[in-house]
Design a protein around this motif. Structure first.
Motif, PDB file in Angstrom:
ATOM      1  N   THR A 179      16.620   4.228  30.873  1.00  0.00           N
ATOM      2  CA  THR A 179      17.889   3.578  30.540  1.00  0.00           C
ATOM      3  C   THR A 179      17.707   2.078  30.351  1.00  0.00           C
ATOM      4  N   GLU A 180      16.990   1.455  31.283  1.00  0.00           N
ATOM      5  CA  GLU A 180      16.790   0.004  31.222  1.00  0.00           C
ATOM      6  C   GLU A 180      16.052  -0.405  29.951  1.00  0.00           C
ATOM      7  N   ARG A 181      14.947   0.283  29.648  1.00  0.00           N
ATOM      8  CA  ARG A 181      14.116  -0.134  28.515  1.00  0.00           C
ATOM      9  C   ARG A 181      14.806   0.140  27.177  1.00  0.00           C
ATOM     10  N   VAL A 182      15.436   1.291  27.070  1.00  0.00           N
ATOM     11  CA  VAL A 182      16.126   1.612  25.812  1.00  0.00           C
ATOM     12  C   VAL A 182      17.267   0.624  25.566  1.00  0.00           C
ATOM     13  N   ALA A 183      18.057   0.371  26.605  1.00  0.00           N
ATOM     14  CA  ALA A 183      19.193  -0.536  26.451  1.00  0.00           C
ATOM     15  C   ALA A 183      18.731  -1.938  26.069  1.00  0.00           C
ATOM     16  N   ARG A 184      17.678  -2.420  26.739  1.00  0.00           N
ATOM     17  CA  ARG A 184      17.212  -3.780  26.470  1.00  0.00           C
ATOM     18  C   ARG A 184      16.633  -3.907  25.060  1.00  0.00           C
ATOM     19  N   LEU A 185      15.847  -2.919  24.642  1.00  0.00           N
ATOM     20  CA  LEU A 185      15.234  -3.010  23.320  1.00  0.00           C
ATOM     21  C   LEU A 185      16.261  -2.876  22.208  1.00  0.00           C
ATOM     22  N   SER A 199       0.816  -1.223   0.000  1.00  0.00           N
ATOM     23  CA  SER A 199       0.000   0.000   0.000  1.00  0.00           C
ATOM     24  C   SER A 199       0.842   1.262   0.000  1.00  0.00           C
ATOM     25  N   GLY A 200       2.113   1.135   0.370  1.00  0.00           N
ATOM     26  CA  GLY A 200       2.950   2.314   0.533  1.00  0.00           C
ATOM     27  C   GLY A 200       2.773   3.003   1.862  1.00  0.00           C
ATOM     28  N   VAL A 201       1.875   2.504   2.703  1.00  0.00           N
ATOM     29  CA  VAL A 201       1.637   3.063   4.035  1.00  0.00           C
ATOM     30  C   VAL A 201       2.464   2.282   5.050  1.00  0.00           C
ATOM     31  N   ALA A 202       3.237   3.003   5.848  1.00  0.00           N
ATOM     32  CA  ALA A 202       4.133   2.356   6.807  1.00  0.00           C
ATOM     33  C   ALA A 202       3.374   1.894   8.042  1.00  0.00           C
ATOM     34  N   LEU A 203       3.948   0.899   8.706  1.00  0.00           N
ATOM     35  CA  LEU A 203       3.403   0.390   9.957  1.00  0.00           C
ATOM     36  C   LEU A 203       4.325   0.823  11.093  1.00  0.00           C
ATOM     37  N   ARG A 204       3.771   1.462  12.084  1.00  0.00           N
ATOM     38  CA  ARG A 204       4.522   1.836  13.278  1.00  0.00           C
ATOM     39  C   ARG A 204       3.894   1.176  14.488  1.00  0.00           C
ATOM     40  N   GLY A 205       4.711   0.851  15.469  1.00  0.00           N
ATOM     41  CA  GLY A 205       4.216   0.230  16.684  1.00  0.00           C
ATOM     42  C   GLY A 205       4.290   1.183  17.860  1.00  0.00           C
ATOM     43  N   ALA A 206       3.346   1.056  18.772  1.00  0.00           N
ATOM     44  CA  ALA A 206       3.346   1.863  19.991  1.00  0.00           C
ATOM     45  C   ALA A 206       2.979   0.965  21.165  1.00  0.00           C
ATOM     46  N   ILE A 207       3.771   1.064  22.221  1.00  0.00           N
ATOM     47  CA  ILE A 207       3.525   0.264  23.427  1.00  0.00           C
ATOM     48  C   ILE A 207       3.120   1.206  24.550  1.00  0.00           C
ATOM     49  N   ALA A 208       1.859   1.138  24.952  1.00  0.00           N
ATOM     50  CA  ALA A 208       1.380   1.931  26.085  1.00  0.00           C
ATOM     51  C   ALA A 208       1.802   1.264  27.391  1.00  0.00           C
ATOM     52  N   THR A 209       1.762   2.024  28.465  1.00  0.00           N
ATOM     53  CA  THR A 209       2.187   1.572  29.807  1.00  0.00           C
ATOM     54  C   THR A 209       3.545   0.878  29.756  1.00  0.00           C
ATOM     55  N   ALA A 210       4.442   1.372  28.910  1.00  0.00           N
ATOM     56  CA  ALA A 210       5.749   0.734  28.745  1.00  0.00           C
ATOM     57  C   ALA A 210       6.645   0.918  29.962  1.00  0.00           C
ATOM     58  N   PHE A 211       6.314   1.866  30.830  1.00  0.00           N
ATOM     59  CA  PHE A 211       7.143   2.139  32.005  1.00  0.00           C
ATOM     60  C   PHE A 211       6.399   1.880  33.315  1.00  0.00           C
ATOM     61  N   GLY A 212       5.158   1.429  33.231  1.00  0.00           N
ATOM     62  CA  GLY A 212       4.388   1.170  34.435  1.00  0.00           C
ATOM     63  C   GLY A 212       2.905   1.263  34.144  1.00  0.00           C
ATOM     64  N   CYS A 213       2.111   0.568  34.949  1.00  0.00           N
ATOM     65  CA  CYS A 213       0.666   0.489  34.734  1.00  0.00           C
ATOM     66  C   CYS A 213      -0.071   1.039  35.946  1.00  0.00           C
ATOM     67  N   PRO A 214      -1.106   1.860  35.758  1.00  0.00           N
ATOM     68  CA  PRO A 214      -1.838   2.409  36.895  1.00  0.00           C
ATOM     69  C   PRO A 214      -2.639   1.369  37.661  1.00  0.00           C
ATOM     70  N   PHE A 215      -2.832   0.195  37.080  1.00  0.00           N
ATOM     71  CA  PHE A 215      -3.595  -0.860  37.734  1.00  0.00           C
ATOM     72  C   PHE A 215      -2.701  -1.953  38.313  1.00  0.00           C
ATOM     73  N   GLU A 216      -1.553  -2.196  37.655  1.00  0.00           N
ATOM     74  CA  GLU A 216      -0.693  -3.312  38.051  1.00  0.00           C
ATOM     75  C   GLU A 216       0.625  -2.873  38.675  1.00  0.00           C
ATOM     76  N   ASN A 261       4.489  -1.928  38.541  1.00  0.00           N
ATOM     77  CA  ASN A 261       5.639  -2.160  37.668  1.00  0.00           C
ATOM     78  C   ASN A 261       5.279  -3.110  36.524  1.00  0.00           C
ATOM     79  N   VAL A 262       5.769  -2.768  35.345  1.00  0.00           N
ATOM     80  CA  VAL A 262       5.594  -3.615  34.168  1.00  0.00           C
ATOM     81  C   VAL A 262       6.944  -4.243  33.856  1.00  0.00           C
ATOM     82  N   PRO A 263       7.044  -5.563  33.837  1.00  0.00           N
ATOM     83  CA  PRO A 263       8.344  -6.196  33.554  1.00  0.00           C
ATOM     84  C   PRO A 263       8.874  -5.808  32.193  1.00  0.00           C
ATOM     85  N   VAL A 264      10.164  -5.579  32.108  1.00  0.00           N
ATOM     86  CA  VAL A 264      10.763  -5.230  30.820  1.00  0.00           C
ATOM     87  C   VAL A 264      10.579  -6.360  29.822  1.00  0.00           C
ATOM     88  N   THR A 265      10.433  -7.588  30.313  1.00  0.00           N
ATOM     89  CA  THR A 265      10.219  -8.726  29.409  1.00  0.00           C
ATOM     90  C   THR A 265       8.901  -8.594  28.655  1.00  0.00           C
TER      91      THR A 265
END
Length: 316
Positions: free
Chosen positions: A193-199, A138-155, A157-161
């Motif tokens: 630092t942790e998330r950027v380095a791991r990804l 299609s010529g349209v790019a796909l981008r990904g977005a991860i919400a609550t990547a640094f923590g969740c208001p309900f849970e 800490n969110v594991p980096v895994t």
């Protein structure tokens, strides 16, 4: 930080005010009002917009004009318009409207994903396969977005895994970019630092974008940490508008004018005009009918001077 700060390295800023900034506001702007704000941002040098979301109008009434807005903005040359989509139907509508890229979003935590799109994380990821197939050729790019990547208001800490697993799926789908969303302002410099380095280890070929909220007042501190790690892509919202309607306490994004001011003073090239952004932020304030949380649009640039007779002289 010194070597990086002295570099003329360009920093890419995506304006999300028209989408993330407006989706949770009690004032619903007309399409023409949104266009007036978009034009002011374009005049200030903004060229990349996350312009809307093709979600159910019942879920987010403020974005019910998604197709009309994209169509009108297509008349302005040299813009990159991306839009969030939750599923294949949203992607079909986005393609029909003429976007440049589709953003698939999923939360790193099960509870927030359920609240946000009424699906388990695995269900969202499985549905993304259909969207990727739809975009092929299609010529349209796909981008990904991860919400609550640094923590969740309900849970909490969110594991980096959990973030790693989603990042791998996006890479396998052919995503061209990956945004890490700080949905309720739970990011801290060590977490950045942790998330950027791991990804960078897990998906080394996938450019990272950082999307911070200023809920706890350290949004720009997290940007500074990202800069020290060499991250050159950020998302921000004019005036500091925004917040997730499905997350308690999710106050505004970092403000575009505050971010641009920081980068300008550090010697980075953003291609943005600070005075123009301040004007756009003041327009956003007037359209919303209330003060906005950004700082630079209130105080002005560092060297904005005032007349001595504008304040009283101390007596005695």
């Amino acid at each position: 930080m010194t070597a990086l700060a002295s570099s003329p390295q360009p920093i890419h800023i995506t304006e999300v005010g028209l989408r993330d900034g407006l989706q949770n506001e009690p004032v619903v702007l007309t399409t023409e009002q949104k266009l007036s704000l978009a034009r002011a941002l374009v005049d200030a040098g903004v060229r990349e917009f996350e312009v809307t979301s093709f979600v159910s109008p019942r879920a987010v009434p403020a974005l019910a004009d998604a197709a009309e807005l994209v169509s009108a903005l297509r008349e302005i040359p040299d813009l990159h318009l991306s839009a969030l989509v939750p599923n294949v139907r949203g992607a079909e509508r986005a393609l029909e409207a003429g976007v440049d890229s589709v953003v698939l979003f999923v939360s790193a935590s099960e509870s927030h994903n359920t609240k946000n799109v009424n699906r388990r994380v695995a269900e969202s990821l499985d549905a993304f396969t259909q969207v990727a197939r739809l975009l092929e050729g299609s010529g349209v790019a796909l981008r990904g977005a991860i919400a609550t990547a640094f923590g969740c208001p309900f849970e909490g800490n969110v594991p980096v895994t959990a973030v790693e697993t989603i990042a791998r799926r996006f890479a396998n789908l052919g995503a061209t970019h990956l945004s890490l969303g700080d949905t309720t302002g739970m990011a801290t410099p060590p977490l950045v630092t942790e998330r950027v380095a791991r990804l960078r280890e897990v998906v080394p070929g996938l450019p990272l974008t950082l999307h911070f909220h200023n809920t706890r007042g350290i949004g720009l501190a997290n940007v500074m940490q990202g800069l020290s790690l060499g991250v050159d892509r950020y998302e921000s919202s004019i005036g500091g508008l925004g917040g997730c309607p499905f997350a308690p306490g999710a106050s505004g994004n970092i403000a575009s004018e505050d971010l641009a001011y920081l980068l300008l003073e550090m010697g980075f090239d953003t291609g943005l005009d600070l005075d123009g952004l301040i004007g756009a932020a003041r327009l956003a304030r007037d359209l919303m009918g209330r003060p906005l949380p950004a700082q630079v649009s209130k105080a002005g640039p560092r060297l904005a001077l005032n007349a001595c007779d504008a304040v009283p002289t101390a007596q005695g």
